[in-house]
Scaffold this motif. Structure first.
Motif, PDB file in Angstrom:
ATOM      1  N   UNK A   1       1.405  -0.649   0.105  1.00 60.35           N
ATOM      2  CA  UNK A   1       0.103  -0.507  -0.131  1.00 60.35           C
ATOM      3  C   UNK A   1       0.759   1.093  -0.065  1.00 60.35           C
ATOM      4  N   UNK A   2       1.810   1.312   0.508  1.00 62.43           N
ATOM      5  CA  UNK A   2       2.980   2.442   0.594  1.00 62.43           C
ATOM      6  C   UNK A   2       3.443   2.614  -0.254  1.00 62.43           C
ATOM      7  N   UNK A   3       3.789   1.666  -1.578  1.00 61.79           N
ATOM      8  CA  UNK A   3       4.393   1.467  -2.636  1.00 61.79           C
ATOM      9  C   UNK A   3       3.002   2.467  -3.892  1.00 61.79           C
ATOM     10  N   UNK A   4       1.566   1.762  -3.382  1.00 59.33           N
ATOM     11  CA  UNK A   4       1.153   2.292  -4.590  1.00 59.33           C
ATOM     12  C   UNK A   4       0.765   3.820  -3.902  1.00 59.33           C
ATOM     13  N   UNK A   5       0.518   4.186  -2.671  1.00 61.71           N
ATOM     14  CA  UNK A   5       0.384   5.490  -1.916  1.00 61.71           C
ATOM     15  C   UNK A   5       1.319   6.200  -3.079  1.00 61.71           C
ATOM     16  N   UNK A   6       2.533   6.104  -2.684  1.00 61.74           N
ATOM     17  CA  UNK A   6       3.511   7.091  -3.673  1.00 61.74           C
ATOM     18  C   UNK A   6       3.507   7.203  -4.779  1.00 61.74           C
ATOM     19  N   UNK A   7       2.905   6.356  -5.409  1.00 65.05           N
ATOM     20  CA  UNK A   7       3.469   6.397  -6.875  1.00 65.05           C
ATOM     21  C   UNK A   7       1.993   6.739  -7.473  1.00 65.05           C
ATOM     22  N   UNK A   8       1.128   6.841  -6.533  1.00 65.20           N
ATOM     23  CA  UNK A   8       0.139   7.816  -6.847  1.00 65.20           C
ATOM     24  C   UNK A   8       0.170   9.496  -7.332  1.00 65.20           C
TER      25      UNK A   8
END
Length: 411
Positions: free
Chosen positions: A92-99
């Motif tokens: 979720x952290x990776x997805x959060x920053x990517x967004x």
């Protein structure tokens, strides 16, 4: 675009209120509940020092716009929720920053906090474990733990891990109505609506009193004041507005041939009426938009003589604020464009060429004593005052007796 799961609302000053803290937090919670009636899918969770709004599919942005006006709340963060498992948190952290679609060489840091002490990974370990896959996925980022442009905050609790970065400033102050009720003298100008907002921000419930001199002032001036009160109601929920007929009193004062102290006499009459209305409605103070030295009636000497006519405390939230600051606040709270509309109120009528900046209290009282009809006119103005209740966004206003009146007919 990231779909948020919750909103985190933080309290400010009320967290130092000791035994009264629970009462203050309940008042803020009640305000949030009122505003969220327009979003029935949402749920509210209360924790010590915080409120969580579970979105359940509702969009975050418009709800944040509404809730950032809740007094007592200092900031809001949109939150993504992950399971309290390290692999899920990393994903979720990776997805959060990517967004976030940030620019190249943007400095970031991970700030993890293990609130649930049984979680097997410490806060410091999480910072390192989560930062590494973020950097691999977003190679344009760089780590800067001292001066990050983006800070990904992670709170691990038993019920889940909360991920957030954005912090939206909110109104702050004290929750609505927690410090009593006051009566605001609301003109159509820039200052008094800002003073009303500032008073509400300190936990005061306000009722507004406006003086009109129809037919010398137009119904457009009255409409403008109603619109201003409606903007203020957006910060509170609903506001009473008392509309006072002031024509006869102004005519009497203007006919006394005391031009240089006309404003002083007018404002003293207004305070007498406002005091009467305050006492009838349980208000314990009067609020004005006075700013020291701005006009003749706002010199220290003038404010002293004018204020002597009432036994209630006079609250002047803007007294040491300069005009540019007041204008900035008016723009911030949404009253400025209404306030500058060119419709005169009764305060701009009968303005003398050379108003006194240092009136003598004894002389003012002697002039008032020479106008025996004034006391009766003040009583009559109080008895003829019309009260309406204004709610944000409503196209219908109600008289104090409860009779609905469509706004287009009322005007």
């Amino acid at each position: 675009m990231l779909q948020y799961d919750m909103l985190l609302l933080r309290f400010g000053e009320i967290t130092v209120k000791g035994r009264n803290r629970s009462r203050f937090e309940k008042a803020a919670l009640a305000h949030v509940q009122d505003l969220l009636q327009a979003y029935p899918a949402t749920e509210i969770k209360k924790e010590y020092g915080r409120i969580y709004v579970v979105l359940n599919g509702e969009p975050a942005a418009p709800i944040i716009e509404v809730l950032k006006n809740v007094f007592g709340v200092t900031s809001i963060s949109p939150v993504k929720v992950a399971a309290a498992e390290i692999d899920e948190i990393i994903t979720q952290a990776v997805s959060f920053v990517e967004s976030m679609n940030v620019a190249k060489e943007t400095a970031f840091k991970v700030n993890a906090r293990r609130v649930w002490k049984k979680f097997p990974v410490s806060s410091q370990e999480m910072n390192q474990i989560i930062s590494s896959p973020i950097l691999k996925s977003c190679s344009h980022l760089k780590v800067d733990v001292r001066h990050p442009e983006i800070e990904l905050r992670i709170e691990v609790r038993e019920q889940g891990a909360y991920l957030f970065s954005e912090v939206v400033p909110a109104a702050g102050g004290f929750p609505r109505g927690t410090n009593g009720k006051a009566m605001l003298l609301l003109s159509g100008g820039i200052d008094s609506p800002v003073a009303g907002w500032a008073a509400m921000r300190r936990g005061l419930e306000i009722e507004c009193v406006h003086f009109h001199s129809y037919p010398y002032t137009s119904k457009k001036a009255e409409e403008k004041v109603i619109d201003l009160a409606q903007v203020l109601s957006g910060y509170y929920g609903k506001i009473k507005l008392h509309l006072v007929p002031f024509t006869e009193i102004q005519t009497t004062l203007a006919g006394g041939n005391h031009e240089n102290v006309m404003i002083t006499l007018m404002r003293r009459a207004m305070l007498r009426i406002a005091t009467n209305l305050a006492e009838r409605n349980g208000a314990l103070a009067l609020v004005t938009g006075d700013s020291l030295g701005q006009v003749a009636s706002q010199t220290l000497a003038s404010m002293n003589v004018i204020g002597k006519v009432t036994s209630l405390p006079m609250l002047r939230p803007l007294v040491t604020t300069d005009k540019e600051e007041i204008i900035g606040l008016a723009q911030q709270i949404g009253t400025y464009e209404l306030s500058i509309l060119p419709y005169e109120d009764c305060c701009t009528l009968f303005v003398p060429k050379s108003p006194s900046t240092n009136p003598n209290l004894h002389i003012i009282e002697k002039i008032e004593a020479s106008l025996p009809q004034l006391d009766e006119q003040i009583k009559e103005a109080v008895s003829k005052t019309e009260t309406i209740v204004i709610k944000p966004g409503e196209t219908v206003i109600r008289r104090s007796q409860g009779e609905p009146v469509a706004q287009d007919k009322w005007f």
